[in-house]
Design an enzyme around this catalytic site. Structure first.
Site, mmCIF file in Angstrom:
data_model
loop_
_atom_site.group_PDB
_atom_site.id
_atom_site.type_symbol
_atom_site.label_atom_id
_atom_site.label_comp_id
_atom_site.label_asym_id
_atom_site.label_seq_id
_atom_site.Cartn_x
_atom_site.Cartn_y
_atom_site.Cartn_z
ATOM 1 N N GLU A 97 31.024 54.762 56.796
ATOM 2 C CA GLU A 97 31.238 55.363 55.474
ATOM 3 C C GLU A 97 32.687 55.155 55.036
ATOM 4 O O GLU A 97 33.613 55.598 55.719
ATOM 5 C CB GLU A 97 30.928 56.859 55.495
ATOM 6 N N ARG A 152 34.623 61.679 43.797
ATOM 7 C CA ARG A 152 34.863 60.694 44.840
ATOM 8 C C ARG A 152 33.536 60.032 45.154
ATOM 9 O O ARG A 152 32.466 60.645 45.024
ATOM 10 C CB ARG A 152 35.415 61.355 46.110
ATOM 11 N N ARG A 205 38.938 78.211 54.189
ATOM 12 C CA ARG A 205 38.777 78.640 55.581
ATOM 13 C C ARG A 205 38.321 77.431 56.386
ATOM 14 O O ARG A 205 37.782 76.472 55.859
ATOM 15 C CB ARG A 205 37.750 79.764 55.689
ATOM 16 N N TYR A 244 29.269 70.588 44.768
ATOM 17 C CA TYR A 244 28.618 69.992 45.927
ATOM 18 C C TYR A 244 27.741 71.035 46.610
ATOM 19 O O TYR A 244 28.236 71.975 47.223
ATOM 20 C CB TYR A 244 29.630 69.428 46.926
ATOM 21 N N ASP A 284 24.572 71.991 49.336
ATOM 22 C CA ASP A 284 23.740 71.561 50.452
ATOM 23 C C ASP A 284 22.288 71.516 49.993
ATOM 24 O O ASP A 284 21.916 72.114 48.977
ATOM 25 C CB ASP A 284 23.887 72.522 51.634
ATOM 26 N N ARG A 328 33.614 57.860 59.119
ATOM 27 C CA ARG A 328 32.690 58.165 60.214
ATOM 28 C C ARG A 328 31.687 57.042 60.387
ATOM 29 O O ARG A 328 31.494 56.214 59.493
ATOM 30 C CB ARG A 328 31.978 59.489 59.984
#
Length: 370
Positions: free
Chosen positions: A301, A250, A173, A349, A351, A281
């Site tokens: 980055e 990565r 999404r 990953y 948060d 960014r």
């Protein structure tokens, strides 16, 4: 024979630091070791020109859980920073996440109905019934203009692969808002620790024995002999000597610059979508804490392939790697005196609020069983 410590905690990032704090609070003796020269894992900040530089990329704390918000604020007060990134695409700046400001900047649409109609029109033209890759999935969700301007080139830089070669599930999404709201997160609580994340880690590890520049794998036998149990937050495949194979990630390379100006880009985070830029960014760190310093520090980055000589940031959760991780997870369940937790040991990953919540849950379960 009673060992020297109750817990040897490998890694002083959020998972290890929260677990160490909770165990120490419960009367346990902990030793925290970290192979880096500093504590805090990827939330570590380096003070440059009086600015707290997020050494391993931008970290913005956000949560809907008031209990978690109160928990972190007991160690350091958080400010009211709101994450509102900008996106530079084909020479123009746009607001993120995709919202009415973005749609106005892109198409000149003024009402939500106009913006919805534009997206629906493009999805009808470019969408497919069963998307087989990331490109098809994105076109199904938001149409061609948003995909071309904000997703395609940025994603290909980030993952080092063509969008048509990436699995569709990476973007199940996409956040699309039909309001003029540039707040990237929907969470009730959001902010940055005043004085940087080091204050949070220092509070968590206060009074706990910590040794840096120390690699657990340099002498596992010696370290294992120190404590009754191990709390491990490193790479799960490394713990098992890569016996099933190597998990893929990565990585990122950070290029820092000190600039003799008080304001470089006017915002903490600006994405550079176009493939003509090697970086994804630029972060201007002072804006996280509303800094008024005479100079500024920016970080570019650069995504790159992971190898054992650099840091693992983003797990590549495709079918091949996920199957490999499941094999390692089965092995981890057989380790009686080892507690695994965190982004690297769970190959996911997370948060920051999720890692803290996980550490609190694991420590509560562990200490209640004692």
């Amino acid at each position: 024979m009673k060992k020297q410590y109750d817990y040897l905690i490998i890694g002083s990032g959020l998972f290890g630091s929260v677990f160490a704090h909770e165990a120490t609070k419960a009367g346990k003796k902990c030793l925290v070791i970290d192979k880096r020269e500093h504590t805090g894992g990827n939330v570590y900040c380096e003070n440059v020109e009086g600015i707290n530089v997020h050494k391993y990329g931008a970290h913005i704390f956000h949560t809907n859980d008031k209990g978690l918000w109160d928990y972190v604020n007991q160690f350091v007060e958080f400010n009211h920073y709101i994450n509102s990134p900008l996106s530079l695409s084909k020479g123009k700046l746009y607001n993120l996440p995709f919202n009415m400001n973005t749609f106005y900047q892109l198409w000149g649409t003024i009402t939500p109905q106009e913006a919805k109609a534009k997206i629906e029109e493009q999805v009808a033209i470019y969408g497919v019934e069963n998307p087989k890759n990331l490109e098809e999935q994105a076109l199904n969700l938001v149409g061609k203009d948003i995909y071309d301007n904000f997703i395609k080139e940025y994603t290909e830089k980030q993952w080092g692969r063509k969008a048509t070669e990436l699995p569709a599930f990476i973007i199940k999404r996409l956040p699309v808002r039909f309001t003029f709201d540039n707040n990237y997160f929907n969470d009730t609580y959001q902010g940055i620790p005043i004085g940087g994340y080091n204050k949070l880690i220092e509070g968590l590890l206060n009074g706990i024995e910590v040794v840096t520049n120390t690699d657990y794998f340099s002498d596992r036998v010696k370290f294992n002999a120190l404590a009754d149990k191990i709390v491990y937050s490193g790479k799960i495949d490394e713990y098992f000597d890569y016996k099933l194979g190597v998990l893929e990630y990565r990585s990122l390379r950070f290029e820092n610059e000190i600039l003799d100006t008080d304001n470089f880009q006017g915002n903490a985070v600006v994405n550079y979508n176009d493939a003509s830029y090697d970086f994804t960014r630029i972060i201007e760190h002072k804006h996280f804490e509303f800094g008024q310093q005479s100079k500024t520090v920016i970080t570019k980055e650069y995504p790159q392939e992971w190898n054992p000589s650099n840091e693992a940031f983003y797990p590549i959760n495709d079918a091949k790697n996920q199957a490999l991780y499941e094999g390692y997870r089965e092995l981890s369940l057989k380790e009686k005196n080892v507690i695994f937790g965190g982004r690297l040991s769970e190959y996911k990953y997370y948060d920051m609020h999720q890692v803290i919540a996980m550490a609190l849950t694991r420590s509560k379960k562990e200490l209640s069983n004692d």
